[in-house]
Design a protein around this motif. Structure first.
Motif, PDB file in Angstrom:
ATOM      1  N   UNK A 447      -8.786  -7.955  30.912  1.00  0.00           N
ATOM      2  CA  UNK A 447      -8.530  -6.752  30.123  1.00  0.00           C
ATOM      3  C   UNK A 447      -8.819  -5.500  30.938  1.00  0.00           C
ATOM      4  N   UNK A 448      -8.027  -4.456  30.702  1.00  0.00           N
ATOM      5  CA  UNK A 448      -8.221  -3.132  31.303  1.00  0.00           C
ATOM      6  C   UNK A 448      -8.231  -2.105  30.183  1.00  0.00           C
ATOM      7  N   UNK A 449      -9.051  -1.056  30.323  1.00  0.00           N
ATOM      8  CA  UNK A 449      -9.115  -0.053  29.264  1.00  0.00           C
ATOM      9  C   UNK A 449      -9.561   1.287  29.838  1.00  0.00           C
ATOM     10  N   UNK A 450      -8.745   2.345  29.632  1.00  0.00           N
ATOM     11  CA  UNK A 450      -9.164   3.714  29.910  1.00  0.00           C
ATOM     12  C   UNK A 450      -9.848   4.271  28.663  1.00  0.00           C
ATOM     13  N   UNK A 451     -10.816   5.156  28.860  1.00  0.00           N
ATOM     14  CA  UNK A 451     -11.365   5.847  27.694  1.00  0.00           C
ATOM     15  C   UNK A 451     -10.364   6.892  27.217  1.00  0.00           C
ATOM     16  N   UNK A 453     -10.258  10.030  27.132  1.00  0.00           N
ATOM     17  CA  UNK A 453     -10.035  11.213  27.964  1.00  0.00           C
ATOM     18  C   UNK A 453      -9.427  10.867  29.313  1.00  0.00           C
ATOM     19  N   UNK A 454      -9.320   9.566  29.630  1.00  0.00           N
ATOM     20  CA  UNK A 454      -8.788   9.160  30.929  1.00  0.00           C
ATOM     21  C   UNK A 454      -9.768   9.356  32.069  1.00  0.00           C
ATOM     22  N   UNK A 455     -11.070   9.497  31.749  1.00  0.00           N
ATOM     23  CA  UNK A 455     -12.077   9.730  32.783  1.00  0.00           C
ATOM     24  C   UNK A 455     -12.626   8.433  33.355  1.00  0.00           C
ATOM     25  N   UNK A 456     -12.701   7.382  32.525  1.00  0.00           N
ATOM     26  CA  UNK A 456     -13.292   6.119  32.953  1.00  0.00           C
ATOM     27  C   UNK A 456     -12.289   4.980  32.776  1.00  0.00           C
ATOM     28  N   UNK A 457     -12.413   3.978  33.653  1.00  0.00           N
ATOM     29  CA  UNK A 457     -11.622   2.759  33.556  1.00  0.00           C
ATOM     30  C   UNK A 457     -12.577   1.573  33.502  1.00  0.00           C
ATOM     31  N   UNK A 458     -12.430   0.742  32.466  1.00  0.00           N
ATOM     32  CA  UNK A 458     -13.263  -0.459  32.331  1.00  0.00           C
ATOM     33  C   UNK A 458     -12.422  -1.681  32.674  1.00  0.00           C
ATOM     34  N   UNK A 459     -13.011  -2.601  33.420  1.00  0.00           N
ATOM     35  CA  UNK A 459     -12.365  -3.841  33.827  1.00  0.00           C
ATOM     36  C   UNK A 459     -13.193  -4.996  33.279  1.00  0.00           C
ATOM     37  N   UNK A 460     -12.527  -5.892  32.556  1.00  0.00           N
ATOM     38  CA  UNK A 460     -13.225  -7.047  31.977  1.00  0.00           C
ATOM     39  C   UNK A 460     -12.667  -8.320  32.598  1.00  0.00           C
ATOM     40  N   UNK A 461     -13.562  -9.199  32.996  1.00  0.00           N
ATOM     41  CA  UNK A 461     -13.164 -10.475  33.589  1.00  0.00           C
ATOM     42  C   UNK A 461     -14.366 -11.369  33.724  1.00  0.00           C
ATOM     43  N   UNK A 462     -14.704 -11.727  34.942  1.00  0.00           N
ATOM     44  CA  UNK A 462     -15.892 -12.536  35.170  1.00  0.00           C
ATOM     45  C   UNK A 462     -17.157 -11.768  34.790  1.00  0.00           C
ATOM     46  N   UNK A 463     -17.074 -10.439  34.804  1.00  0.00           N
ATOM     47  CA  UNK A 463     -18.117  -9.570  34.276  1.00  0.00           C
ATOM     48  C   UNK A 463     -17.452  -8.289  33.795  1.00  0.00           C
ATOM     49  N   UNK A 480     -24.006  -9.663  31.122  1.00  0.00           N
ATOM     50  CA  UNK A 480     -24.734 -10.318  30.041  1.00  0.00           C
ATOM     51  C   UNK A 480     -23.970 -11.482  29.424  1.00  0.00           C
ATOM     52  N   UNK A 481     -22.636 -11.474  29.489  1.00  0.00           N
ATOM     53  CA  UNK A 481     -21.867 -12.579  28.923  1.00  0.00           C
ATOM     54  C   UNK A 481     -22.022 -13.825  29.791  1.00  0.00           C
ATOM     55  N   UNK A 482     -22.012 -14.989  29.117  1.00  0.00           N
ATOM     56  CA  UNK A 482     -22.161 -16.263  29.837  1.00  0.00           C
ATOM     57  C   UNK A 482     -20.838 -16.959  30.088  1.00  0.00           C
ATOM     58  N   UNK A 483     -19.745 -16.315  29.708  1.00  0.00           N
ATOM     59  CA  UNK A 483     -18.394 -16.844  29.927  1.00  0.00           C
ATOM     60  C   UNK A 483     -17.481 -15.661  30.221  1.00  0.00           C
ATOM     61  N   UNK A 484     -16.248 -15.910  30.701  1.00  0.00           N
ATOM     62  CA  UNK A 484     -15.348 -14.784  31.009  1.00  0.00           C
ATOM     63  C   UNK A 484     -15.177 -13.820  29.838  1.00  0.00           C
ATOM     64  N   UNK A 485     -15.172 -12.523  30.172  1.00  0.00           N
ATOM     65  CA  UNK A 485     -14.984 -11.468  29.175  1.00  0.00           C
ATOM     66  C   UNK A 485     -13.491 -11.331  28.907  1.00  0.00           C
ATOM     67  N   UNK A 486     -13.107 -11.355  27.637  1.00  0.00           N
ATOM     68  CA  UNK A 486     -11.685 -11.363  27.283  1.00  0.00           C
ATOM     69  C   UNK A 486     -11.145 -10.003  26.894  1.00  0.00           C
ATOM     70  N   UNK A 487     -12.011  -9.100  26.407  1.00  0.00           N
ATOM     71  CA  UNK A 487     -11.520  -7.803  25.945  1.00  0.00           C
ATOM     72  C   UNK A 487     -12.641  -6.788  26.013  1.00  0.00           C
ATOM     73  N   UNK A 488     -12.269  -5.525  26.241  1.00  0.00           N
ATOM     74  CA  UNK A 488     -13.267  -4.457  26.335  1.00  0.00           C
ATOM     75  C   UNK A 488     -12.652  -3.171  25.807  1.00  0.00           C
ATOM     76  N   UNK A 489     -13.447  -2.357  25.088  1.00  0.00           N
ATOM     77  CA  UNK A 489     -12.973  -1.097  24.521  1.00  0.00           C
ATOM     78  C   UNK A 489     -14.091  -0.058  24.565  1.00  0.00           C
TER      79      UNK A 489
END
Length: 511
Positions: A447-451, A453-463, A480-489
């Motif tokens: 998963x990929x997610x901009x905030x 305002x377009x100031x930050x980009x979050x990447x979700x995967x192995x962490x 903190x997750x013990x398995x792959x991260x599937x989504x982030x907002x």
């Protein structure tokens, strides 16, 4: 016969007669005398101003003084009149000349301004069309073939659009106009905001100190573990929607830590969810080929959109809140009305027989991107239903795409463990973030997610990783997750971060 004032012995301008004595007076003189003495000046008997009787006479023409009756005096008077007339004429000519000069200057300025406005309008129109269709403007150099991972123009083959089936409305002029009007409003708002960062936005130094604030592992079934997707209600960020491998979607209130409702109806896992930004509506998609529209208060399905024959792999809500984009393994993307559940149009690219893996609208809503199973990111014009640009460079199926709120940047990820940033104005890959260098195993980006305002980009995967845009500096890593991260907002103004994982937990990060 001329009347003579009995007080001044001159011809009165406003004659009146006293009924007491019968004498004629100048009004102003007799009124002054009566107000002081209260008697008739001729016989001393009582007299009031109200008793005076006005005499109507022809206006008196005073004779010229003797000095004005001689020939030299007459000539001088004529000369004075002539001089005054000539002076007045000269003044008028000066004023006319000045006014002509001012008018000429104003007309010149107006003509120059019109030319500048026309040129700027033409340039703005060309720029908007270039951005809308993602075609480089004249004067922007097309990247040389030697530059790696540069967007290529769309294939020559025309995409195939499915004919509207019975019950389908199609893309009417009214719908297209509605999309254009909304895009114009959003573009104007974006220009108004400009490059100013919102004051409420979480500073980068504070975001880098984010820690886990809460973890909720019991939202979905433990027998079929895994939360596959998640979204946050924009109007009320305490409401979080999750979709699980247990075929259910759950609306959760993070403030009260209570489940609001559980949405049951899909025959297979729920791999995509969306929360309507302003209404209590949610959208869920599944490999069972359906998209469901739910009312949160009732927990009931209000519409089922059956736009595809294969698994639905991605959904995105249009900025109007009335239309839904969907992508599927059947190689088609569809545009549907969420109010009626009708499919308005359905398109595939005949030049590329491959499944679609994800889909996302541009913030203005006139273009959108889709990811494919053969490593391509395709940009589409919604009004024309045509593929206008392709972004090659990844290897492996595209797993996520995200447009920045500024409208210029596109982030893409694939099974190659890389995040690529693209400039939509130049159709160029300007930054690549490789994430597999720090891991022995392959880094899976889900998963990929901009905030907002377009100031930050979050990447979700192995962490979870958060980057500061433009500098592309890594601010924080969360494991903190013990398995792959599937989504982030992101929450509003990046005040918090929510993530879901295959470990069946929803985690909240903040200060």
């Amino acid at each position: 016969m001329a009347l003579i004032c009995s007080i001044s012995n001159e011809v009165p301008e406003h004659p009146v007669v006293s009924p007491i004595s019968g004498h004629v007076f100048e009004r102003r003189l007799i009124e002054k005398f009566v107000s002081e003495n209260g008697t008739d000046p001729m016989n001393g008997e009582p007299l009031s101003v109200e008793q005076l009787v006005e005499i109507k006479v022809q206006p008196t023409v005073k004779p010229r003084p003797p000095s004005a009756t001689s020939i030299p005096a007459i000539l001088k008077a004529l000369q004075d009149e002539w001089d005054a007339c000539m002076l007045h004429s000269f003044t008028l000519r000066q004023q006319l000349q000045t006014t002509r000069q001012e008018l000429s200057h104003a007309l010149y300025q107006h003509d120059a301004a019109c030319r500048v406005i026309a040129r700027l309008t033409k340039e703005v129109t060309a720029a908007r069309e270039a951005l809308a269709t993602l075609k480089p403007q004249a004067g922007i150099a097309v990247p040389a073939p030697s530059v790696p991972a540069v967007a290529q123009p769309a294939a020559a083959a025309e995409p195939m659009e499915m004919a509207a089936e019975p019950g389908e409305e199609g893309m009417t002029e009214e719908i297209i106009q509605k999309l254009q009007d909304k895009a114009a409003v959003l573009t104007a708002e974006r220009k108004k905001r400009g490059k100013k960062v919102p004051e409420e936005l979480m500073p980068a130094e504070s975001l880098s100190n984010f820690k886990q604030q809460a973890s909720h592992p019991g939202l979905h079934s433990a027998s079929i573990p895994g939360i596959l997707s998640m979204d946050i209600h924009t109007a009320d960020t305490s409401k979080i929607l999750t979709g699980g491998a247990d075929k259910n979607a759950v609306v959760f209130d993070k403030e009260s830590e209570q489940v609001v409702c559980i949405l049951k109806g899909h025959r297979q896992k729920v791999n995509n969810v969306l929360y309507h930004p302003s209404e209590n509506l949610v959208f869920t998609a599944s490999p069972d080929s359906t998209i469901r529209v739910w009312g949160v208060p009732s927990g009931q399905c209000s519409n089922i959109i059956q736009a595809h024959e294969g698994a639905v792999t991605g959904i995105s809500l249009h900025a109007t809140g009335d239309f839904l984009l969907s992508a599927s393994e059947d190689q088609f993307w569809a545009f549907s009305d969420v109010r009626t559940g009708r499919v308005l149009t359905k398109v595939t690219d005949e030049s590329s027989k491959t499944s679609l893996t994800c889909a996302q609208f541009h913030p203005d809503g006139l273009i959108f991107g889709t990811g494919t199973d053969d490593s391509q990111v395709k940009i589409w014009d919604l009004k024309e239903r045509t593929n206008v640009a392709n972004f090659p460079g990844h290897s492996g199926p595209i797993t996520a795409i995200a447009f920045s709120e500024n409208g210029y940047y596109l982030a893409t990820a694939a099974d190659d463990s890389m995040v690529k940033l693209w400039d939509l104005r130049k159709l160029k890959n300007f930054k690549t973030i490789a994430l597999d260098e720090r891991y022995e195993d392959r880094y899976e980006i889900k998963s990929l997610c901009f905030d907002q305002s377009g100031t930050y980009l979050a990447v979700a995967g192995s962490d979870i990783r958060v980057y500061l845009c433009k500098q592309w500096q890594e601010l924080v890593v969360m494991k903190e997750h013990t398995a792959p991260v599937t989504s982030i907002k992101f929450g509003n103004h990046a005040s918090f971060l929510a993530s879901t994982s295959m470990d069946r937990s929803l985690k909240i990060y903040g200060l």
